[in-house]
Design a protein around this motif. Sequence first.
Motif: not given
Lengths: 297, 288
Positions: A94, A97-98, A102, A106, A108-114, A175, A179, B28, B32, B274
């Motif tokens: 992940x 990918x991040x 692309x 931003x 997608x990154x936020x979603x991965x932290x949730x 996540x 990070x 992904x 999630x 974030x």
Amino acid sequence: MNKNSIVSKERLTGWLLLIPALLVLSLVFIYPIARAFWLSLLTENLGNQLQPEFSGLANYSRMLGDGRFWQSMGNTTIFTVISVILELILGLGIALVLNQSFRGRGIVRTITIIPWALPTAVMGLAWAWIFNDQYGVVNDILQRLGLIDLGINWLGSPTLAMTALIIADVWKTTPFISIILLAGLQSIPQDLYEAYAMDGANVWQSFSKITLPLLMPQILIALLFRFAQAFGVFDLIQVMTGGGPAGTTETVSIYIYSTVMRYLDFGYGAALIVVTFLLLITAVAIVSWFLNRLKVS
Amino acid sequence: MATLRDRKKLKLDTNFKQIILWISLVLIVIFFLVPIIWQVLTSVKLNEDISAIPTIYFPTRFTFRHYLELFERRPFLLYIFNSALVSIISTILCLTLGSPAAYALTRLKLPGENVILAGILIVTLFPYVLLFLGLLEIVKAVGLGNNYLALIIPYTAINLPLTILVMRSFFQQLPKDLEDAAKIDGYKIIPMLIEILLPMTLPALVTTGILTFIFAWNEYIFALTFITRDTMKTIPVATAQLGGSTLWDIPYGSIAAATILGTLPLVILVLVFQRRIVQGLTAGAVKG
């Protein structure tokens, strides 16, 4: 005023600033561990009306013959090893990918932290619902795909319950690893890759020769944190299976908690705490040693 | 001609890479988000639809009953208040104790500061289950059972290591000239900290505070052990203990609604902050 007295005055202020924090830390971290060492030498349970008696190492010799303790150790090891390995692989994927550019990065990154930010105990309930034997969505999907005829009792059968727990844990904690690893990836200078690509290296070569070695400190740090957390996993298991069925998902932390809170066996519970603590410290020392060697080289 | 073929191959390669990238992104996001979306859907379904077989994925009938029941049958507002109270107070305490300590460990060259730092690092790795027995004894001895302090003090402590590490990495980046100039102007350390450094530290304090708030909000084992009175429970414990009238009658709808309400503050924090969360986490874990 000479220089020495200025320095010593600064030091005095320094201690003044530091001591309140150190006091709170000692009260909540050092005291309970030290206290567990002492309590583990006592017998204090319902058998003696909770009147503490000194009994030397009796609790520890009891542990040697305690099948439930060994089973919980085995479960903890399985849970820790499998979930941490999966999380490292997925987390690295992940992060890679991040690290690409692309549109919508931003978001997608936020979603991965949730998942990281949500309470484990609460999301454990959500996962128990997903794996529910009657109305669970996993069973429904498997049935629609024709893979199973009847709903599986996920949380009620040993291996499957462990599988469900590991999946939930991977969801919750990958996540964190991404990070940490993403930060590491971003600190690798781009021209290193360009120079290497000029020499005709392919993607895999540049990954194994540049990315992986330079990312090693972050990988070890993530490993260290995750190992310690997985080893002490409590919330997720307490909420999803409670250690069942028949103790097959009971980890050391769950066993410690029931020994103290359900069986009121304080001396033995303390001995379990001491052993877990020592194992953890040993493992941490080994990883830190690797980490230090890496930093030096 | 060779160059043209090369270019075609290159284009094919990048197209291929793009496709792989987008497939992994979709996977992904699904992985999630789906458990959360599933809770949202469950929380607005009628009970018959929740227990329908085969599963109804997208309900055509909606209800807010499950949400209302949380407030009618349970003191859910109180649970939220309890969580907010202990999280906010422990965050404030943590920043008040942790930032000066971080400053002392960055600038004041105390003897043994390396040992102290190493200790703080190790302590972050202790699972809470190793601590609850000793703390339970203290709580009983001092009579703090069912008292917010029984949570506020441990929450302050479990967040102190992270606070000290993040604030320390912030102080390390601060130019030392500023403090030297202040000292020449006759500032003593504590007034300098309050009047000059504090305003500059605000962004770092916000970053750290968000993290400590999240950790306090999510804590489970201490809240489970030290608080037994229903009206004083925090969100994670109260949600985990939502039960039906019988063992088999589990109120999935209410649990789903409680999940959504109880995690909403955190989701909002993540959406808004974030960048800061990532900064704080990496400063706390990597630079330490």
